[in-house]
Write an enzyme that holds these catalytic residues in place. Structure first.
Site, PDB file in Angstrom:
ATOM      1  N   LYS A  12       0.836  -1.209   0.000  1.00  0.00           N
ATOM      2  CA  LYS A  12       0.000   0.000   0.000  1.00  0.00           C
ATOM      3  C   LYS A  12       0.872   1.261   0.000  1.00  0.00           C
ATOM      4  O   LYS A  12       2.096   1.186   0.232  1.00  0.00           O
ATOM      5  CB  LYS A  12      -0.942  -0.060   1.199  1.00  0.00           C
ATOM      6  CG  LYS A  12      -1.921  -1.247   1.145  1.00  0.00           C
ATOM      7  CD  LYS A  12      -2.900  -1.218   2.325  1.00  0.00           C
ATOM      8  CE  LYS A  12      -3.852  -2.407   2.277  1.00  0.00           C
ATOM      9  NZ  LYS A  12      -4.892  -2.340   3.324  1.00  0.00           N
ATOM     10  N   TYR A  52     -12.106  -2.790  -3.912  1.00  0.00           N
ATOM     11  CA  TYR A  52     -12.817  -2.866  -2.622  1.00  0.00           C
ATOM     12  C   TYR A  52     -14.323  -2.792  -2.867  1.00  0.00           C
ATOM     13  O   TYR A  52     -15.020  -1.998  -2.236  1.00  0.00           O
ATOM     14  CB  TYR A  52     -12.353  -1.732  -1.716  1.00  0.00           C
ATOM     15  CG  TYR A  52     -10.998  -1.956  -1.068  1.00  0.00           C
ATOM     16  CD1 TYR A  52     -10.758  -3.082  -0.267  1.00  0.00           C
ATOM     17  CD2 TYR A  52      -9.959  -1.038  -1.221  1.00  0.00           C
ATOM     18  CE1 TYR A  52      -9.523  -3.288   0.343  1.00  0.00           C
ATOM     19  CE2 TYR A  52      -8.717  -1.238  -0.605  1.00  0.00           C
ATOM     20  CZ  TYR A  52      -8.517  -2.367   0.169  1.00  0.00           C
ATOM     21  OH  TYR A  52      -7.292  -2.569   0.777  1.00  0.00           O
ATOM     22  N   ASN A 128      -2.150  -0.230   7.235  1.00  0.00           N
ATOM     23  CA  ASN A 128      -1.665  -1.578   7.560  1.00  0.00           C
ATOM     24  C   ASN A 128      -0.769  -2.174   6.475  1.00  0.00           C
ATOM     25  O   ASN A 128      -0.581  -3.377   6.394  1.00  0.00           O
ATOM     26  CB  ASN A 128      -2.835  -2.506   7.905  1.00  0.00           C
ATOM     27  CG  ASN A 128      -3.876  -2.570   6.799  1.00  0.00           C
ATOM     28  OD1 ASN A 128      -3.660  -2.055   5.710  1.00  0.00           O
ATOM     29  ND2 ASN A 128      -4.995  -3.213   7.093  1.00  0.00           N
ATOM     30  N   HIS A 131      -2.009  -5.405   1.427  1.00  0.00           N
ATOM     31  CA  HIS A 131      -3.254  -6.141   1.175  1.00  0.00           C
ATOM     32  C   HIS A 131      -2.889  -7.507   0.599  1.00  0.00           C
ATOM     33  O   HIS A 131      -1.939  -7.624  -0.166  1.00  0.00           O
ATOM     34  CB  HIS A 131      -4.127  -5.408   0.148  1.00  0.00           C
ATOM     35  CG  HIS A 131      -5.143  -6.309  -0.484  1.00  0.00           C
ATOM     36  ND1 HIS A 131      -6.348  -6.584   0.108  1.00  0.00           N
ATOM     37  CD2 HIS A 131      -5.118  -7.034  -1.631  1.00  0.00           C
ATOM     38  CE1 HIS A 131      -7.021  -7.443  -0.648  1.00  0.00           C
ATOM     39  NE2 HIS A 131      -6.289  -7.721  -1.719  1.00  0.00           N
ATOM     40  N   GLU A 142      -9.106 -10.810  -8.090  1.00  0.00           N
ATOM     41  CA  GLU A 142      -8.124  -9.722  -7.966  1.00  0.00           C
ATOM     42  C   GLU A 142      -6.953  -9.904  -8.942  1.00  0.00           C
ATOM     43  O   GLU A 142      -6.435  -8.916  -9.472  1.00  0.00           O
ATOM     44  CB  GLU A 142      -7.609  -9.660  -6.525  1.00  0.00           C
ATOM     45  CG  GLU A 142      -8.712  -9.208  -5.561  1.00  0.00           C
ATOM     46  CD  GLU A 142      -8.261  -9.162  -4.110  1.00  0.00           C
ATOM     47  OE1 GLU A 142      -7.141  -9.631  -3.808  1.00  0.00           O
ATOM     48  OE2 GLU A 142      -9.032  -8.654  -3.280  1.00  0.00           O
TER      49      GLU A 142
HETATM   50  N1  ATP Z   1     -12.911  -0.057  11.091  1.00  0.00           N
HETATM   51  C1  ATP Z   1     -12.076   0.379  10.147  1.00  0.00           C
HETATM   52  N2  ATP Z   1     -11.567   1.623  10.243  1.00  0.00           N
HETATM   53  C2  ATP Z   1     -10.723   2.084   9.308  1.00  0.00           C
HETATM   54  N3  ATP Z   1     -10.337   1.399   8.200  1.00  0.00           N
HETATM   55  C3  ATP Z   1     -10.805   0.160   8.064  1.00  0.00           C
HETATM   56  C4  ATP Z   1     -11.704  -0.423   9.011  1.00  0.00           C
HETATM   57  N4  ATP Z   1     -12.002  -1.676   8.594  1.00  0.00           N
HETATM   58  C5  ATP Z   1     -11.328  -1.854   7.445  1.00  0.00           C
HETATM   59  N5  ATP Z   1     -10.608  -0.757   7.110  1.00  0.00           N
HETATM   60  C6  ATP Z   1      -9.758  -0.575   5.949  1.00  0.00           C
HETATM   61  O1  ATP Z   1     -10.289  -1.349   4.891  1.00  0.00           O
HETATM   62  C7  ATP Z   1      -9.327  -2.333   4.467  1.00  0.00           C
HETATM   63  C8  ATP Z   1     -10.062  -3.602   4.062  1.00  0.00           C
HETATM   64  O2  ATP Z   1     -10.688  -4.183   5.184  1.00  0.00           O
HETATM   65  P1  ATP Z   1     -10.774  -5.767   5.310  1.00  0.00           P
HETATM   66  O3  ATP Z   1     -11.743  -6.093   6.391  1.00  0.00           O
HETATM   67  O4  ATP Z   1     -10.970  -6.346   3.951  1.00  0.00           O
HETATM   68  O5  ATP Z   1      -9.344  -6.128   5.909  1.00  0.00           O
HETATM   69  P2  ATP Z   1      -8.134  -6.919   5.317  1.00  0.00           P
HETATM   70  O6  ATP Z   1      -8.637  -8.010   4.428  1.00  0.00           O
HETATM   71  O7  ATP Z   1      -7.225  -7.289   6.431  1.00  0.00           O
HETATM   72  O8  ATP Z   1      -7.435  -5.778   4.519  1.00  0.00           O
HETATM   73  P3  ATP Z   1      -7.118  -5.705   2.980  1.00  0.00           P
HETATM   74  O9  ATP Z   1      -8.392  -6.030   2.236  1.00  0.00           O
HETATM   75  O10 ATP Z   1      -6.633  -4.329   2.748  1.00  0.00           O
HETATM   76  O11 ATP Z   1      -6.093  -6.762   2.825  1.00  0.00           O
HETATM   77  C9  ATP Z   1      -8.401  -2.506   5.657  1.00  0.00           C
HETATM   78  O12 ATP Z   1      -7.129  -2.980   5.305  1.00  0.00           O
HETATM   79  C10 ATP Z   1      -8.341  -1.102   6.212  1.00  0.00           C
HETATM   80  O13 ATP Z   1      -7.376  -0.298   5.509  1.00  0.00           O
END
Ligand code: ATP
Length: 164
Positions: A12, A52, A128, A131, A142
């Site tokens: 990211k 997303y 974080n 992804h 994807e």
């Molecule tokens: N409660 C929240 N507050 C802020 N940002 C969030 C929150 N939940 C999710 N996100 C953002 O949306 C992204 C996608 O959420 P998801 O639940 O798919 O997590 P993930 O699968 O661990 O992450 P990613 O899809 O980015 O790999 C997260 O990586 C984060 O950047």
């Protein structure tokens, strides 16, 4: 039979801006995963929505908008990685969504520390770093979204030469 899979990884914008690209790619190569696609890209609104596509439905517009801003703040590095059960293995290496809960030894645990409470109090997306596809079906979607057929490579005889 254990499957050789492909999975989509995004470094990211915070990972790229912090100069972590090489170290993060190295961690995947160190465990024996193979790079079968790699590119740098600036995400726009359309690609963010397609990547997303279910985030707003899952968490609401606030989280979607914060995530879109975060993902578009600079270029990402997209990787297509191949290996044994690559989808689950890469998720295990990355650690849980919220770095504050991620154990040392995971990418999020070693390179970040933002908590869910902090993100929610400030309205920021969770920074974080990485992804990775969450399931084999998601990986297929994807991979096709990020890499054209001519951007995905094979190493002839690779499976026979894997070092596990
Ligand atoms: N409660 C929240 N507050 C802020 N940002 C969030 C929150 N939940 C999710 N996100 C953002 O949306 C992204 C996608 O959420 P998801 O639940 O798919 O997590 P993930 O699968 O661990 O992450 P990613 O899809 O980015 O790999 C997260 O990586 C984060 O950047």
């Amino acid at each position: 039979m254990a499957a050789i899979e492909r999975t989509l990884v995004l470094l990211k914008p915070d990972a790229v801006a912090r100069g972590l690209t090489g170290r993060l790619v190295q961690r995947f190569e160190d465990v024996g995963l193979k790079i079968v696609g790699i590119k740098m890209k600036q995400m726009d609104a359309d690609l963010t929505r397609r990547h997303y596509f279910d985030l707003e439905e899952r968490f609401g517009k606030g989280v979607y908008d914060a995530t879109a801003t975060y993902m578009q703040q600079g270029p990402v590095v997209a990787l297509l990685l191949e290996g044994v059960e690559a989808v689950a293995n890469v998720r295990r290496m990355i650690g849980p969504t919220f770095p504050g809960q991620a154990a040392p030894g995971t990418i999020r645990g070693d390179f970040a520390h933002m908590s869910k409470a902090y993100a929610e109090a400030t309205g920021k997306a969770i920074a974080n770093l990485v992804h990775a596809s969450g399931s084999v079906d998601e990986a297929k979607y994807e991979s096709e979204l990020w890499f054209g057929a001519d951007e995905q490579f094979d190493y002839p005889g690779l499976a026979e030469r894997y070092v596990f």
